[in-house]
Design a protein around this motif. Structure first.
Motif, PDB file in Angstrom:
ATOM      1  N   TYR A  93      -0.630  -5.929 -10.341  1.00 48.64           N
ATOM      2  CA  TYR A  93       0.451  -6.400  -9.467  1.00 48.64           C
ATOM      3  C   TYR A  93       0.598  -5.398  -8.336  1.00 48.64           C
ATOM      4  O   TYR A  93       0.557  -4.189  -8.568  1.00 48.64           O
ATOM      5  N   TYR A  94       0.761  -5.911  -7.110  1.00 50.95           N
ATOM      6  CA  TYR A  94       0.792  -5.036  -5.935  1.00 50.95           C
ATOM      7  C   TYR A  94       1.975  -5.359  -5.040  1.00 50.95           C
ATOM      8  O   TYR A  94       2.413  -6.508  -4.934  1.00 50.95           O
ATOM      9  N   ALA A  95       2.450  -4.334  -4.380  1.00 46.22           N
ATOM     10  CA  ALA A  95       3.413  -4.554  -3.305  1.00 46.22           C
ATOM     11  C   ALA A  95       2.689  -5.247  -2.152  1.00 46.22           C
ATOM     12  O   ALA A  95       1.494  -5.022  -1.933  1.00 46.22           O
ATOM     13  N   ASP A  96       3.411  -6.072  -1.431  1.00 48.45           N
ATOM     14  CA  ASP A  96       2.798  -6.811  -0.326  1.00 48.45           C
ATOM     15  C   ASP A  96       2.181  -5.862   0.707  1.00 48.45           C
ATOM     16  O   ASP A  96       1.169  -6.180   1.323  1.00 48.45           O
ATOM     17  N   SER A  97       2.784  -4.703   0.872  1.00 43.55           N
ATOM     18  CA  SER A  97       2.331  -3.773   1.897  1.00 43.55           C
ATOM     19  C   SER A  97       0.952  -3.177   1.623  1.00 43.55           C
ATOM     20  O   SER A  97       0.304  -2.662   2.545  1.00 43.55           O
TER      21      SER A  97
END
Length: 121
Positions: A57-61
């Motif tokens: 899971y990743y931050a959009d940035s």
């Protein structure tokens, strides 16, 4: 118990790989995450990986530029950072959580010391 390393100075567009080595306990059953913090700002979630390595899971940035992975045999988690930008400059921290809720943006139980990443323009 969590030791982050691999930070340094890199130019805009460059790459770095951070490592987080766990000791004192086995973190293979924990979800692991990376966070970052700029002085004067709140700590920001970057990426997380489930204990099995199956889900990430990743931050959009950072999506599409950063990749989190883990090696449970060696109790180590990695953050491959490509196409780095000056706004990625921060102290990066690794953390572990026992909670199984998803997405894993919070509720981390163990934290390592940070490693500084500086991206020059």
């Amino acid at each position: 118990q969590l030791q982050a390393s691999g930070g340094g100075l890199v130019q805009d567009g460059g790459s770095l790989r951070l490592s987080c080595a766990a000791s004192g306990r086995t973190f293979s059953s924990y979800s692991m995450g990376w966070f970052r913090q700029v002085p004067g700002k709140e700590r920001e979630f970057v990426a997380a990986i489930r204990w099995s390595g199956t889900y990430t899971y990743y931050a959009d940035s950072v999506k599409g530029r950063f990749t989190i992975s883990r090696d449970n045999a060696n109790n180590t988690v990695y953050l491959q950072m490509n196409s780095l930008k000056p706004e990625d400059t921060a102290v990066y921290y690794c953390a572990a959580r026992t909670s199984t809720t998803w997405p894993p943006r919070g509720n981390y139980d163990y934290w390592g010391q940070g490693t500084l990443v500086t991206v020059s323009s």
